[in-house]
Structure formats: C-alpha cells, structure tokens
Design a protein around this motif. Structure first.
Motif, PDB file in Angstrom:
ATOM      1  N   GLU A 196      41.045  29.210  11.122  1.00 40.64           N
ATOM      2  CA  GLU A 196      40.071  29.186  10.030  1.00 40.64           C
ATOM      3  C   GLU A 196      38.756  29.783  10.510  1.00 40.64           C
ATOM      4  N   LEU A 197      38.220  30.728   9.730  1.00 42.58           N
ATOM      5  CA  LEU A 197      36.934  31.359  10.034  1.00 42.58           C
ATOM      6  C   LEU A 197      35.932  30.981   8.948  1.00 42.58           C
ATOM      7  N   ASP A 198      34.836  30.348   9.339  1.00 43.64           N
ATOM      8  CA  ASP A 198      33.747  30.008   8.419  1.00 43.64           C
ATOM      9  C   ASP A 198      32.842  31.219   8.330  1.00 43.64           C
ATOM     10  N   LEU A 199      32.956  31.983   7.259  1.00 40.00           N
ATOM     11  CA  LEU A 199      32.239  33.246   7.180  1.00 40.00           C
ATOM     12  C   LEU A 199      30.757  33.062   6.912  1.00 40.00           C
ATOM     13  N   ASP A 200      30.352  31.944   6.306  1.00 45.17           N
ATOM     14  CA  ASP A 200      28.914  31.687   6.165  1.00 45.17           C
ATOM     15  C   ASP A 200      28.260  31.623   7.543  1.00 45.17           C
ATOM     16  N   VAL A 201      28.937  30.965   8.486  1.00 45.36           N
ATOM     17  CA  VAL A 201      28.411  30.879   9.853  1.00 45.36           C
ATOM     18  C   VAL A 201      28.467  32.237  10.540  1.00 45.36           C
ATOM     19  N   LEU A 202      29.596  32.930  10.413  1.00 47.10           N
ATOM     20  CA  LEU A 202      29.744  34.212  11.103  1.00 47.10           C
ATOM     21  C   LEU A 202      28.774  35.257  10.583  1.00 47.10           C
ATOM     22  N   PHE A 203      28.586  35.307   9.267  1.00 41.41           N
ATOM     23  CA  PHE A 203      27.697  36.324   8.710  1.00 41.41           C
ATOM     24  C   PHE A 203      26.222  35.991   8.927  1.00 41.41           C
ATOM     25  N   SER A 204      25.908  34.761   9.329  1.00 38.43           N
ATOM     26  CA  SER A 204      24.524  34.404   9.608  1.00 38.43           C
ATOM     27  C   SER A 204      24.132  34.719  11.048  1.00 38.43           C
ATOM     28  N   GLU A 205      25.135  35.140  11.859  1.00 39.31           N
ATOM     29  CA  GLU A 205      24.828  35.521  13.229  1.00 39.31           C
ATOM     30  C   GLU A 205      23.925  36.744  13.244  1.00 39.31           C
ATOM     31  N   ALA A 206      22.859  36.683  14.021  1.00 35.03           N
ATOM     32  CA  ALA A 206      21.951  37.820  14.135  1.00 35.03           C
ATOM     33  C   ALA A 206      22.634  38.946  14.911  1.00 35.03           C
ATOM     34  N   PRO A 207      22.421  40.186  14.533  1.00 40.25           N
ATOM     35  CA  PRO A 207      23.005  41.293  15.296  1.00 40.25           C
ATOM     36  C   PRO A 207      22.406  41.343  16.693  1.00 40.25           C
ATOM     37  N   PRO A 208      23.151  41.846  17.665  1.00 39.92           N
ATOM     38  CA  PRO A 208      22.610  41.934  19.026  1.00 39.92           C
ATOM     39  C   PRO A 208      21.419  42.861  19.074  1.00 39.92           C
ATOM     40  N   SER A 209      20.417  42.484  19.850  1.00 44.09           N
ATOM     41  CA  SER A 209      19.226  43.322  19.964  1.00 44.09           C
ATOM     42  C   SER A 209      19.543  44.521  20.835  1.00 44.09           C
ATOM     43  N   SER A 210      18.952  45.653  20.488  1.00 38.14           N
ATOM     44  CA  SER A 210      19.166  46.867  21.278  1.00 38.14           C
ATOM     45  C   SER A 210      18.243  46.850  22.473  1.00 38.14           C
ATOM     46  N   SER A 211      18.743  47.343  23.573  1.00 37.31           N
ATOM     47  CA  SER A 211      17.929  47.392  24.779  1.00 37.31           C
ATOM     48  C   SER A 211      17.017  48.612  24.748  1.00 37.31           C
ATOM     49  N   ALA A 212      15.877  48.487  25.381  1.00 35.44           N
ATOM     50  CA  ALA A 212      14.903  49.580  25.391  1.00 35.44           C
ATOM     51  C   ALA A 212      15.393  50.728  26.255  1.00 35.44           C
TER      52      ALA A 212
END
Length: 212
Positions: A196-212
């Motif tokens: 079971e995948l809780d998509l509300d939780v998964l879609f609330s994950e922030a995207p990874p920050s890009s490195s400089a």
C-alpha cells in the motif's frame, strides 16, 4: 516502475488521475489499422500522469495523439467534483471512448453493469472477460481494495507481471509484482502480497535540492 523504464503502463498522479493498459492481440474490425510510427503509447500514458489535470484533458490527448498499435486504455479521475472513468479502444485508426452505457465489444460474455467499465485480458477474450464479469457481479455494490485482491484478480488470474489497484478517492495505490529472479514465494503478481502506497504522503515529499 522498473529500473531504466521511462514510460508508464500503470500509475496514479497528484491530480488523482490514474491510467491502465491492456495489449490487444485479438481485435475486431473496428480497430482498423496499426502503425509503428508515432508516439509510443507508454510515453502518452506517462504524459497523462505528468501533465493532465482532468479526464477531459486525457480524452483530448488520446484522441488527438499520433497513435500506433492496438490497445485498450483506461483513465480515471477521482477528484471529489468529478469521479469518473473512461475506457478507450485505441489504434492508429481510431480512439473510441466508452463509459458504462456504451462499452464495447457487445457480447453476452461482456455484460454492461451500471457504473463499471471493465475489460479482461484482451478485446475478443470471452473466457477471461466472462470470469471477470462473474466476479464483478458477485461483489457488485461492495467492491473494495481487499476483495479486489482476494476475489477478483486472484480468481480471474489477471496480472502476471504487475498489478496496480487505485483508490482515487482516498489517494492510495496498491501494487504487486511478479517474483523476482532467485526470489521465493508464489510466481505471479496476482498471487503475491500487495504494498500500500499513501500518495498524500509521497506527493508531499519535497524534491531533492540541487547542489551548487
């Protein structure tokens, strides 16, 4: 998905949209012609998940696409003010859209049921489609994720490699995969445990920050 896979066969989006697909080896004459030149259907399905906000967006995308091979597609929209599903007869020549009132093919083994659009393992596929219809009838009005797993996919024996079951209202997705190489337990996805995948939780994950 699978490692290295950049298309989509199944999936659910943050817009509460979901897609599904069945290959067609036994079409009838309504499919017309196929082509190997055009938009790969796995890319088209991925674009529905990535870009489309409504079922109407997806209908427009499918009917205006540069289509290729014979398929049955499904698109659902689970947003509270809409909640609808369409099946598609898809080929180079045609993109016919079906609801529960006009679903094809018309046959005794493919009975229409209010509120349901469904297909077995192919277009002209009496045995699987009749088995699916029988299970849907037996659970009509009380279909759940749990009895879909125990009494529909497992009994019809549909979903060898993978299965996706969507609860678009609650925004949950349930997936099962075929036994991996050197794995243990049952072979086919319809025999195996679902995750079971809780998509509300998964879609609330922030995207990874890009490195400089």
């Amino acid at each position: 998905g699978f490692v290295g896979w950049i298309g989509a066969l199944t999936g659910q989006s943050s817009q509460q949209m979901a897609i599904s697909e069945i290959g067609v080896s036994y079409p009838d004459s309504t499919f017309g012609n196929m082509s190997r030149e055009g938009t790969p259907f796995t890319y088209l399905l991925r674009d529905i998940l990535q870009f489309d906000a409504t079922l109407n967006d997806s209908i427009h995308r499918i009917t205006t696409a540069n289509r290729t091979c014979d398929l049955i597609l499904g698109v659902g929209d689970g947003k509270a003010d809409y909640k609808d599903f369409r099946g598609f007869e898809y080929s180079y020549s045609v993109a016919d859209v079906f609801d529960d009132q006009d679903m094809r093919p018309v046959a005794s083994w493919h009975p229409r049921m209010e509120g349901l659009v469904y297909y077995g393992m192919d277009w002209l596929c009496p045995a699987y489609t009749q088995a699916l219809a029988d299970q849907l009838k037996s659970l009509y009005g009380k279909i759940t994720v749990e009895n879909t797993i125990s009494n529909i996919t497992a009994i019809v024996e549909t979903g060898d490699v993978h299965i996706g079951i969507y609860d678009l209202t609650e925004n949950n997705m349930y997936v099962s995969f075929m036994m991996p190489t050197n794995g243990t337990g049952p072979m086919y996805a319809y025999q195996r445990q679902f995750t079971e995948l809780d998509l509300d939780v998964l879609f609330s994950e922030a995207p990874p920050s890009s490195s400089a």
